[in-house]
Design a protein around this motif. Sequence first.
Motif, PDB file in Angstrom:
ATOM      1  N   GLU A 137      -8.868   2.457   0.024  1.00  0.00           N
ATOM      2  CA  GLU A 137      -7.898   2.827   1.076  1.00  0.00           C
ATOM      3  C   GLU A 137      -7.959   4.318   1.386  1.00  0.00           C
ATOM      4  O   GLU A 137      -8.250   5.127   0.513  1.00  0.00           O
ATOM      5  CB  GLU A 137      -6.477   2.487   0.596  1.00  0.00           C
ATOM      6  CG  GLU A 137      -6.094   1.063   0.956  1.00  0.00           C
ATOM      7  CD  GLU A 137      -4.634   0.796   0.617  1.00  0.00           C
ATOM      8  OE1 GLU A 137      -3.762   1.539   1.095  1.00  0.00           O
ATOM      9  OE2 GLU A 137      -4.385  -0.160  -0.142  1.00  0.00           O
ATOM     10  N   GLU A 185     -19.262   4.451  10.212  1.00  0.00           N
ATOM     11  CA  GLU A 185     -17.954   3.801  10.158  1.00  0.00           C
ATOM     12  C   GLU A 185     -17.820   3.033   8.858  1.00  0.00           C
ATOM     13  O   GLU A 185     -18.776   2.413   8.386  1.00  0.00           O
ATOM     14  CB  GLU A 185     -17.901   2.804  11.332  1.00  0.00           C
ATOM     15  CG  GLU A 185     -16.550   2.640  11.975  1.00  0.00           C
ATOM     16  CD  GLU A 185     -16.609   1.575  13.072  1.00  0.00           C
ATOM     17  OE1 GLU A 185     -17.609   1.523  13.820  1.00  0.00           O
ATOM     18  OE2 GLU A 185     -15.659   0.787  13.150  1.00  0.00           O
ATOM     19  N   ARG A 235     -15.297   0.105   7.076  1.00  0.00           N
ATOM     20  CA  ARG A 235     -14.151  -0.807   7.116  1.00  0.00           C
ATOM     21  C   ARG A 235     -14.117  -1.518   5.777  1.00  0.00           C
ATOM     22  O   ARG A 235     -15.085  -1.456   5.025  1.00  0.00           O
ATOM     23  CB  ARG A 235     -14.335  -1.819   8.259  1.00  0.00           C
ATOM     24  CG  ARG A 235     -14.170  -1.214   9.640  1.00  0.00           C
ATOM     25  CD  ARG A 235     -14.089  -2.315  10.697  1.00  0.00           C
ATOM     26  NE  ARG A 235     -15.367  -2.992  10.839  1.00  0.00           N
ATOM     27  CZ  ARG A 235     -16.196  -2.840  11.867  1.00  0.00           C
ATOM     28  NH1 ARG A 235     -15.885  -2.013  12.853  1.00  0.00           N
ATOM     29  NH2 ARG A 235     -17.327  -3.494  11.927  1.00  0.00           N
ATOM     30  N   GLU A 266     -17.205  -3.254   4.520  1.00  0.00           N
ATOM     31  CA  GLU A 266     -18.372  -3.049   5.386  1.00  0.00           C
ATOM     32  C   GLU A 266     -18.627  -1.553   5.625  1.00  0.00           C
ATOM     33  O   GLU A 266     -17.714  -0.803   5.932  1.00  0.00           O
ATOM     34  CB  GLU A 266     -18.158  -3.753   6.729  1.00  0.00           C
ATOM     35  CG  GLU A 266     -19.458  -3.939   7.488  1.00  0.00           C
ATOM     36  CD  GLU A 266     -19.240  -4.563   8.867  1.00  0.00           C
ATOM     37  OE1 GLU A 266     -20.238  -4.813   9.543  1.00  0.00           O
ATOM     38  OE2 GLU A 266     -18.065  -4.762   9.251  1.00  0.00           O
TER      39      GLU A 266
END
Lengths: 189, 189
Positions: A16, A180, A182, A185
Motif C-alpha cells: 500500500e 505504473e 497496481r 501488477e
Amino acid sequence: MKLLEDKIKKEGKVLEGGILKVDGFLNHRLDVKLIAELGADIAKEFASAGASLILTVESSGISIAYAAAVKMGLPVLVAKKHKSHNISDGVYTAPVFSFTHKTENTVLVSDEYLSAADRVLIVDDFLASGNAAMGLLSLIEQAGATCVGFVAAIEKEEQGGRALIEGKGVKVYSLARIKEMRAGEIIFK
Amino acid sequence: MKLLEDKIKKEGKVLEGGILKVDGFLNHRLDVKLIAELGADIAKEFASAGASLILTVESSGISIAYAAAVKMGLPVLVAKKHKSHNISDGVYTAPVFSFTHKTENTVLVSDEYLSAADRVLIVDDFLASGNAAMGLLSLIEQAGATCVGFVAAIEKEEQGGRALIEGKGVKVYSLARIKEMRAGEIIFK
C-alpha cells in the motif's frame, strides 16, 4: 534491463502507498550475482563519462554502487544518513525526505573525500520522488564537483523524480523503469 | 592480513575513547580494490565451512560481506538497525549496544530469509566489545540456524569481544588484529 525486470515481476511485492518491496534480492537479502550484473550494466553505460567517484547513500545503495565501482575501478563514497541536523565542521550536508519512512533525514559526506575536481556518478537503489537524488546533488554542488549521471536500479516513474534531476542537466539512467504499479501488477515502460 | 594492517597504519586515525577511524577506505570512502582483497581472503579462510549465507549488519559491513559473497557464490542477508524496539511479525530481533555511538539499537532480519537449514558466516567491519556479534548470533540462534564463523575486518583485541563469541563455540577470524592503540600508534598482534 530484462534480468532485473524479470526478477521484479517474479519476486517484487507491491505494498500500500506505492511501495515496492524488493527485500528478497536487492535490499535485505542481496542476490549477489544479480547485483554484479547491475554493476556491469552501469559500468558499460557510463564507460566514457570520465567518472572519478561513485556516490551512494547508506544503506541500500551500497552493494549496487560497490558492484559498479569494481567494474569501473573507482572508489565509492557512502553518504551517511542522520536523524539530526547538527552540522559539524568538515562536512557537506543536505536534507532528504524519505518517501518510504515519512521522515526527514540529513545526508552527509566529509569534505575530505569530495572535491571540486571530482566527476561524480550517483548510484542508488530507487528513484521515486527524487528527494534523495536532490540531496546528493546538493552535496556535489556544495563541493563544486561535477555530476556525470544519476543511476537508479529501479525507477518509479509516476513519482516524477526524473524530471527534477534532468532539470539540473544531469543524465538519468534506470535499470528497471516502472511506469505504473497496481496491486499484483507492475507495468514497465 | 598485511595489506589491511599497512593501510590502517598509514591512514587510520586513533580518536579519543578508543575509536579507530578508517573512514578513508573502509567506512565512508570505500577502497574497492582493498575490500575485494578482504573478500578474497575471507572466502579462502572459509572455503570448506559449507556456508549457505553471509550475514552482516547495515551499513559498514555491507561492502565487505558483498565482496566475500561474490567470491563464495553466496547471498548476503543485511540485518537492519532500528532505534525502536517495536517487534512486528515475521522478524527475528536482538538488542545491540553501539560502542561508537553509545546508543542501543535493535538488529532485525526477516524470518523469510534465515532458516534452520542455514549455515551462516557473519561478516562485519569491526569486532570490539562483541555486542553487535552477540546480537547477530542471537538472530541465528532464534532461527535455529548454525553459525560457521565470525569475521571482522578489524579486531580491537583489548575490548574483549573475541572471548564472548568463542564462548559460543564460534570460530573468530579477523583480518587485522589490533593489540593496543595509543595516540598516534597502533600495535598489531
